[in-house]
Scaffold this motif. Structure first.
Motif, short mmCIF file in Angstrom:
data_model
loop_
_atom_site.label_atom_id
_atom_site.label_comp_id
_atom_site.label_asym_id
_atom_site.label_seq_id
_atom_site.Cartn_x
_atom_site.Cartn_y
_atom_site.Cartn_z
N CYS A 4 0.98 -1.28 0.06
CA CYS A 4 0.13 0.14 0.40
C CYS A 4 0.59 0.95 0.05
N LEU A 5 0.58 2.16 -0.31
CA LEU A 5 1.12 3.56 -0.58
C LEU A 5 -0.25 4.29 -0.23
N SER A 6 0.43 5.53 0.18
CA SER A 6 -0.56 6.91 0.80
C SER A 6 -1.06 7.37 -1.19
N PHE A 7 -2.68 7.98 -1.06
CA PHE A 7 -2.50 8.41 -1.67
C PHE A 7 -2.24 9.91 -2.67
N ARG A 8 -1.36 10.57 -1.92
CA ARG A 8 -0.27 11.32 -2.20
C ARG A 8 0.79 11.18 -2.33
N SER A 9 1.73 10.35 -1.79
CA SER A 9 2.97 10.29 -2.21
C SER A 9 2.97 9.19 -4.01
N THR A 10 1.47 8.33 -4.24
CA THR A 10 1.52 8.48 -5.83
C THR A 10 1.72 9.83 -6.89
N GLY A 11 1.18 10.53 -6.07
CA GLY A 11 2.13 11.78 -7.27
C GLY A 11 0.42 11.73 -8.33
N TYR A 12 -0.66 10.86 -7.97
CA TYR A 12 -1.49 10.89 -9.02
C TYR A 12 -2.91 11.67 -8.56
N PHE A 13 -3.51 11.76 -7.50
CA PHE A 13 -4.76 12.66 -6.76
C PHE A 13 -4.25 13.61 -6.00
N SER A 14 -5.10 14.78 -7.05
CA SER A 14 -5.10 16.28 -6.26
C SER A 14 -4.97 16.16 -5.17
N ASP A 15 -4.65 17.95 -4.61
CA ASP A 15 -4.67 18.00 -2.76
C ASP A 15 -5.37 17.83 -2.39
N LEU A 16 -6.69 18.45 -3.22
CA LEU A 16 -8.02 18.44 -2.42
C LEU A 16 -8.63 16.88 -1.78
N ILE A 17 -8.12 15.86 -2.54
CA ILE A 17 -8.49 14.18 -1.84
C ILE A 17 -8.05 14.25 -1.71
N GLU A 517 -9.52 -8.34 -1.40
CA GLU A 517 -8.00 -7.52 -1.11
C GLU A 517 -8.57 -6.01 -0.47
N LEU A 518 -9.84 -6.10 -1.17
CA LEU A 518 -10.18 -4.26 -1.31
C LEU A 518 -10.79 -3.94 0.09
N ASP A 519 -10.78 -3.18 0.47
CA ASP A 519 -10.96 -2.73 1.92
C ASP A 519 -11.87 -0.93 1.91
N PRO A 520 -12.46 -0.57 1.58
CA PRO A 520 -13.15 0.84 1.18
C PRO A 520 -12.94 1.84 2.79
N PHE A 521 -12.49 0.89 3.57
CA PHE A 521 -11.78 1.51 4.72
C PHE A 521 -10.11 1.96 5.16
N GLN A 522 -9.60 1.16 4.77
CA GLN A 522 -8.73 1.01 4.07
C GLN A 522 -7.98 2.32 3.45
N MET A 523 -8.10 3.19 2.32
CA MET A 523 -7.59 4.40 1.69
C MET A 523 -6.82 4.32 1.86
N LYS A 524 -5.93 3.80 1.29
CA LYS A 524 -4.31 3.92 1.25
C LYS A 524 -4.43 3.20 -0.17
N PHE A 525 -3.71 3.34 -1.16
CA PHE A 525 -3.67 2.97 -3.15
C PHE A 525 -2.90 1.45 -2.65
N LEU A 526 -3.82 0.11 -3.37
CA LEU A 526 -2.88 -0.57 -3.33
C LEU A 526 -2.34 -1.67 -4.54
N CYS A 527 -1.09 -2.31 -4.33
CA CYS A 527 -0.74 -2.82 -5.51
C CYS A 527 -0.72 -4.21 -5.46
N LEU A 528 -1.63 -4.73 -6.30
CA LEU A 528 -1.73 -6.07 -6.03
C LEU A 528 -0.96 -7.25 -6.73
N GLU A 529 -0.66 -7.87 -6.32
CA GLU A 529 0.19 -9.36 -7.24
C GLU A 529 -0.55 -10.01 -7.21
N LEU A 530 -0.77 -10.69 -8.58
CA LEU A 530 -1.74 -11.39 -9.06
C LEU A 530 -1.15 -13.09 -9.67
#
Length: 537
Positions: A4-17, A517-530
């Motif tokens: 998992c990464l924080s949404f901010r650290s991905t660089g793909y989400f706005s400051d607002l979100i 794997e997806l948890d709506p309360f986790q609020m992190k960006f998920l990197c999932l290996e298949l």
């Protein structure tokens, strides 16, 4: 395996979100309750008091009618029946009628919604929670939905489209089906997808019916309820709010104030309201309604109404009034016993403009849940990254930064001149002591010399990095190639790839894996290996 990464650290989400997820205090006036398991207790209480339970009968009547031709699961049937009870609530996501689901995040939206309903039931067993997919059948932006991407190819539905997309005939999609026959290949998974496309689009008359069938096939076993709100009975329950928009321009006045407040905080405004936020919807027409003087006009038509006539039309034919992007959320919350809306960053950004409008209309504002975001990658890709001494999180960097970081990782020479800079600073400390006993001009000369030598070290560091990049070119190219595949067009995978591209390799395990794997309360960006395999004939 998942990281998992924080949404901010991905660089793909706005400051607002990012600020919303981090619960920045400045944003608290713009939403009702931040989504947590505990906060839903008060959300339930508020919605119970504010929701008109007379709407339940109409809602269930419409849903049962829309499900007549579908083979629905027992869970879905049970959910629809339970909506008649005052102890039943919904959690909702909405999405356009993208061809064959469109981008991958369609799946993530619905899985987030299903898992939120499941989690709420576990924590509040005295209530029922129904996951709802609200089909955006009244949209008219055909160019946004008439294609999907498969292995870097755009598979497109070419037809003349007018009016609301939900009404569009599926005639002509047999040509695209033929292209899919070739593109998807001949594996068992490919055959399933080809048959799914045919059943959805060649055996149903309208795009709304096709999309409903498709979503039901993919998620019906999990109890998903799919709603087409383009219905006169449902819109009759929204008549008061339609009239307020026509006469008092309530949305325009309230949302403009909220938008100004967000702008003053430094955030970009997502949508701008109009004085009238309704379209006239009839047959193949979906055109804006505007007011001039005392009369109402439908743009690009000869239709004209007096105030009395347009208000009578709301009573007689409410289905002819189609909410735009700022009115649709209110419509949803009026007709559904809804607790939460699950959406992407762009959607939540415009929802954050709406709270005062909801208050003016005395409608409970839902909890806003950012849908799960996922980067899917195969076990083979994971193995390649390990061999290259790279991590999946590294790939979120820009190509230049990724190449620089990877070069420093692989280089046997230390490219970081931090130690040398520390030695230099220590040497200059003595010179600064000496300079204190002389005049200001000498002190300035010391400072200038320090800056010059530090700049020299920076220059040498860059030269060394450039030289090492050349030496490690082949290794860097391998990492950059993986990044290009996982981030098509330098964007998030979920915004470009269609689920079929993953399903070809992963098959029927895909959705259960996402559910796990997806948890709506986790609020992190998920990197999932298949773990990938592909069973062929």
């Amino acid at each position: 395996m998942a990281d998992c990464l924080s949404f901010r650290s991905t660089g793909y989400f706005s400051d607002l979100i990012s600020d919303y997820i981090e619960q920045n205090q400045d944003l608290k006036p713009f939403y009702n309750r931040f989504p947590s398991i505990d906060s839903f207790k008060d959300q339930i209480t508020e919605k119970q008091k504010g929701y008109d339970n007379d709407n339940r009968k109409v809602l269930v009547e419409v849903l049962k009618e829309q499900y007549q031709t579908l083979s629905s699961s027992e869970d879905t049937k049970s959910h629809i029946e339970s909506l008649q009870e005052p102890s039943t609530f919904t959690v909702t996501t909405g999405h356009q009628l993208n061809l064959f689901t469109g981008p991958l995040y369609f799946l993530y939206k619905i899985v987030s919604t299903l898992n939120l309903a499941k989690s709420l039931k576990e924590n509040y067993p005295d209530f029922n929670f129904v996951p709802v997919y609200w089909m955006a059948t009244e949209d008219h932006d055909f160019e946004e939905i008439n294609y999907f991407n498969f292995q870097q190819k755009k598979l497109e539905w070419k037809t003349n489209a007018e009016g609301a997309v939900g009404h569009l005939s599926t005639a002509g999609l047999d040509e695209l089906s033929k292209s899919i026959e070739t593109e998807f290949g001949k594996s068992d998974n490919a055959e399933y997808l080809k048959n799914l496309f045919k059943e959805a689009y060649l055996n149903h008359e309208t795009l709304a019916e096709a999309t409903q069938f498709l979503a039901n096939e993919l998620f019906g076993d999990y109890g998903l309820v799919i709603l087409d709100a383009d219905d006169a009975r449902l819109k009759s329950k929204f008549g008061k709010q339609i009239k307020n928009d026509l006469v008092y321009h309530t949305a325009f006045r309230q949302i403009e104030k909220q938008s100004d407040k967000l702008s003053k905080l430094g955030y970009s405004v997502q949508v701008n309201p109009r004085e009238i936020n309704l379209f006239y919807l009839h047959e193949k027409t979906r055109s804006r309604i505007v007011q001039k003087d005392e009369n109402y006009y439908v743009l690009d038509t000869d239709l004209k109404f007096t105030k009395a006539e347009v208000l009578e039309l709301v009573d007689q034919h409410p289905e002819r009034f189609s909410p735009n992007v700022v009115l649709r959320p209110l419509y949803q919350e009026v007709i559904l016993p809804n607790l939460a809306y699950i959406g992407g960053g762009g959607e939540l950004a415009y929802w954050l403009e709406l709270k005062s409008y909801f208050e003016a209309e005395q409608v409970t504002f839902p909890s806003l849940v950012l849908r799960n975001s996922v980067l899917l990658y195969s076990d083979k890709t994971s193995s390649k990254l390990n061999t290259l001494n790279a991590k999946i999180q590294d790939l979120f960097l820009s190509p230049d930064k990724l190449e620089a970081m990877h070069t420093k990782k692989l280089s046997k020479i230390d490219i970081d001149f931090g130690k040398q800079k520390q030695v230099l600073e220590k040497q200059f400390e003595d010179l600064y002591e000496l300079a204190k006993n002389t005049d200001k001009s000498f002190y300035g000369a010391v400072a200038a010399q320090e800056k010059k030598q530090k700049n020299g070290l920076d220059h040498l560091e860059k030269r060394l990095l450039k030289a090492q990049k050349r030496r490690l070119k082949s290794e860097n190219e391998l990492v950059l190639k993986i990044q290009t595949v996982l981030f098509p067009k330098r964007s998030l995978q979920e915004r470009s790839l269609n689920f079929s591209e993953i399903y070809i390799d992963y098959g029927a395990r895909l959705i259960p894996k996402l559910m796990e794997e997806l948890d709506p309360f986790q609020m992190k960006f998920l990197c999932l290996e298949l773990t990938i395999y592909n069973k062929k004939h």
